[in-house]
Write an enzyme that holds these catalytic residues in place. Structure first.
Site, PDB file in Angstrom:
ATOM      1  CB  SER A 139      -0.843  -0.002   1.284  1.00 37.52           C
ATOM      2  OG  SER A 139      -1.477   1.248   1.470  1.00 37.52           O
ATOM      3  CE1 TYR A 149      -3.846  -2.370   5.324  1.00 38.34           C
ATOM      4  CE2 TYR A 149      -2.943  -0.216   4.754  1.00 38.34           C
ATOM      5  CZ  TYR A 149      -3.527  -1.410   4.383  1.00 38.34           C
ATOM      6  OH  TYR A 149      -3.784  -1.656   3.046  1.00 38.34           O
TER       7      TYR A 149
HETATM    8  N1  LIG Z   1      -8.760  -0.803  -1.040  1.00 42.36           N
HETATM    9  C1  LIG Z   1      -7.739   0.017  -0.825  1.00 42.36           C
HETATM   10  O1  LIG Z   1      -7.891   1.253  -0.760  1.00 42.36           O
HETATM   11  C2  LIG Z   1      -6.337  -0.556  -0.666  1.00 42.36           C
HETATM   12  C3  LIG Z   1      -5.265   0.338  -0.791  1.00 42.36           C
HETATM   13  C4  LIG Z   1      -3.969  -0.147  -0.665  1.00 42.36           C
HETATM   14  C5  LIG Z   1      -3.756  -1.477  -0.438  1.00 42.36           C
HETATM   15  N2  LIG Z   1      -4.800  -2.332  -0.312  1.00 42.36           N
HETATM   16  C6  LIG Z   1      -4.501  -3.754  -0.065  1.00 42.36           C
HETATM   17  O2  LIG Z   1      -5.054  -4.516  -1.123  1.00 42.36           O
HETATM   18  C7  LIG Z   1      -5.326  -5.841  -0.672  1.00 42.36           C
HETATM   19  C8  LIG Z   1      -6.737  -6.219  -1.084  1.00 42.36           C
HETATM   20  O3  LIG Z   1      -7.637  -5.325  -0.450  1.00 42.36           O
HETATM   21  P1  LIG Z   1      -9.068  -4.953  -1.055  1.00 42.36           P
HETATM   22  O4  LIG Z   1      -9.205  -3.498  -0.924  1.00 42.36           O
HETATM   23  O5  LIG Z   1      -9.259  -5.594  -2.362  1.00 42.36           O
HETATM   24  O6  LIG Z   1      -9.992  -5.631   0.088  1.00 42.36           O
HETATM   25  P2  LIG Z   1     -11.424  -6.314   0.030  1.00 42.36           P
HETATM   26  O7  LIG Z   1     -12.262  -5.782  -1.079  1.00 42.36           O
HETATM   27  O8  LIG Z   1     -11.945  -6.219   1.435  1.00 42.36           O
HETATM   28  O9  LIG Z   1     -11.086  -7.869  -0.293  1.00 42.36           O
HETATM   29  C9  LIG Z   1     -10.339  -8.621   0.628  1.00 42.36           C
HETATM   30  C10 LIG Z   1     -10.160 -10.050   0.096  1.00 42.36           C
HETATM   31  O10 LIG Z   1      -9.270 -10.736   0.991  1.00 42.36           O
HETATM   32  C11 LIG Z   1      -9.902 -11.905   1.526  1.00 42.36           C
HETATM   33  N3  LIG Z   1      -9.450 -12.083   2.908  1.00 42.36           N
HETATM   34  C12 LIG Z   1      -9.561 -11.191   3.921  1.00 42.36           C
HETATM   35  N4  LIG Z   1      -9.069 -11.716   5.059  1.00 42.36           N
HETATM   36  C13 LIG Z   1      -8.634 -12.964   4.746  1.00 42.36           C
HETATM   37  C14 LIG Z   1      -8.059 -14.018   5.507  1.00 42.36           C
HETATM   38  N5  LIG Z   1      -7.869 -13.897   6.823  1.00 42.36           N
HETATM   39  N6  LIG Z   1      -7.723 -15.164   4.881  1.00 42.36           N
HETATM   40  C15 LIG Z   1      -7.948 -15.311   3.547  1.00 42.36           C
HETATM   41  N7  LIG Z   1      -8.508 -14.350   2.779  1.00 42.36           N
HETATM   42  C16 LIG Z   1      -8.854 -13.198   3.378  1.00 42.36           C
HETATM   43  C17 LIG Z   1     -11.413 -11.602   1.408  1.00 42.36           C
HETATM   44  O11 LIG Z   1     -12.205 -12.787   1.321  1.00 42.36           O
HETATM   45  P3  LIG Z   1     -12.842 -13.516   2.641  1.00 42.36           P
HETATM   46  O12 LIG Z   1     -13.442 -12.433   3.483  1.00 42.36           O
HETATM   47  O13 LIG Z   1     -13.824 -14.501   2.094  1.00 42.36           O
HETATM   48  O14 LIG Z   1     -11.682 -14.204   3.299  1.00 42.36           O
HETATM   49  C18 LIG Z   1     -11.444 -10.855   0.075  1.00 42.36           C
HETATM   50  O15 LIG Z   1     -11.417 -11.769  -1.005  1.00 42.36           O
HETATM   51  C19 LIG Z   1      -5.093  -5.830   0.846  1.00 42.36           C
HETATM   52  O16 LIG Z   1      -3.831  -6.392   1.128  1.00 42.36           O
HETATM   53  C20 LIG Z   1      -5.111  -4.343   1.202  1.00 42.36           C
HETATM   54  O17 LIG Z   1      -4.340  -4.077   2.331  1.00 42.36           O
HETATM   55  C21 LIG Z   1      -6.104  -1.904  -0.437  1.00 42.36           C
END
Ligand SMILES: NC(=O)c1ccc[n+]([C@@H]2O[C@H](COP(=O)([O-])OP(=O)(O)OC[C@H]3O[C@@H](n4cnc5c(N)ncnc54)[C@H](OP(=O)(O)O)[C@@H]3O)[C@@H](O)[C@H]2O)c1
Length: 264
Positions: A139, A149
């Site tokens: 991130s 985080y």
């Molecule tokens: N969205 C943003 O603004 C942003 C910005 C920078 C970085 N990121 C990073 O991008 C990545 C993806 O985030 P996102 O925004 O796409 O989140 P999201 O829409 O909430 O999706 C999260 C995904 O991870 C899975 N997951 C969560 N906890 C888990 C666990 N304990 N074991 C296995 N799977 C798990 C969830 O499925 P289940 O709940 O079914 O497990 C879901 O498929 C993360 O690493 C986040 O830190 C996001």
């Protein structure tokens, strides 16, 4: 045929990786906790792209869940994984001492221990085969003083850069992907009041993935999609963290005191 394993492929950035890699004709191994959603995602991708999709229900914030995925990565009887995308992650609400310690520890297990163990399990076979790709989703927060985080994502960046150096010449490509705010389920799950952010701050998950794959093809190890966030990271790297932290203190950290919705 190339096989890609993606953690967290049922929503957000992971779902965008799954769509893009399936469209590029990769077979997939999908890992998340919610089995029903995994099944729906797999069926949709099989139908749309005609690729083979395995699902693996696992909680990567637990030792057992990580071990199950390590087992898949080391299983010589199954197609080897050529591309590993360590994407699963979550945000916690509030500042230091506001988030329960159990959530902080779950985050470190998911963002650091799972990434370390799965990268090692995948990289062993990749090194033997002389090719492979590991994308670790970090991130822009990695460059900012923003609680557990940000610290966990800083670890992801440094770990990925270190692995890339250590395994230079092995045929394995490494990428640390550092997006800014992306419209996904992340903020709602964390109970953050993200709707207060201006619309220009938001990135689209499919564009983030496209930028990451372009950077990978160019041989970069660090990918920060979008000029606005490249500038923010440049500033964060040169302005003292005390000053940068004060300037950016509010962004994305306001939280809704009611508990986040339960999923999975
Ligand atoms: N969205 C943003 O603004 C942003 C910005 C920078 C970085 N990121 C990073 O991008 C990545 C993806 O985030 P996102 O925004 O796409 O989140 P999201 O829409 O909430 O999706 C999260 C995904 O991870 C899975 N997951 C969560 N906890 C888990 C666990 N304990 N074991 C296995 N799977 C798990 C969830 O499925 P289940 O709940 O079914 O497990 C879901 O498929 C993360 O690493 C986040 O830190 C996001």
């Amino acid at each position: 045929m190339t096989t890609s394993l993606i953690t967290g492929p049922t929503a957000g950035i992971g779902a965008a990786f799954a769509r893009r890699l399936a469209a590029d004709r990769h077979d997939l191994v999908l890992v998340a906790r919610d089995g029903a959603r995994l099944g729906e995602t797999a069926a949709e991708l099989r139908e749309r792209h005609g690729v083979r999709v395995e699902v693996l229900q696992a909680d990567l914030a637990t030792d057992g869940g990580i071990s199950a995925v390590e087992g898949r990565l080391r299983d010589a009887g199954l197609p080897p994984v050529d591309v590993l995308v360590n994407n699963a992650g979550f945000g916690n609400r509030g500042r230091f001492l506001e988030a329960p310690m159990a959530d902080e520890l779950r985050m470190l297990t998911l963002h650091c221990e799972a990434v370390l163990r799965l990268t090692a399990a995948a990289a062993e076979g990749m090194r033997e085969r002389g090719r492979g790709t590991v994308v670790n989703v970090a991130s822009v927060a990695a460059f900012m003083p923003r609680g557990t985080y940000a610290a966990s994502k800083a670890w992801v960046v440094r770990f990925t850069e270190g692995a890339a150096l250590d395994l230079r010449g092995s045929g394995i490509r490494f990428l640390a992907l550092c997006p800014g705010f992306v419209r996904t389920e992340f903020h709602e799950r964390a109970g953050m009041q993200a709707e207060r952010l201006p619309s220009w701050a938001w990135l689209d998950a499919d564009k983030v993935v496209a930028a990451a794959l372009r950077d990978l093809a160019r041989g970069k190890v660090l990918s920060v999609p979008d000029a606005r966030y490249k500038t923010a990271v440049g500033l964060a790297r040169h302005v003292p963290s005390r000053v940068f932290g004060a300037l950016s203190a509010g962004a994305g950290r306001r939280y809704d005191p009611k508990p986040p919705p339960h999923r999975g």
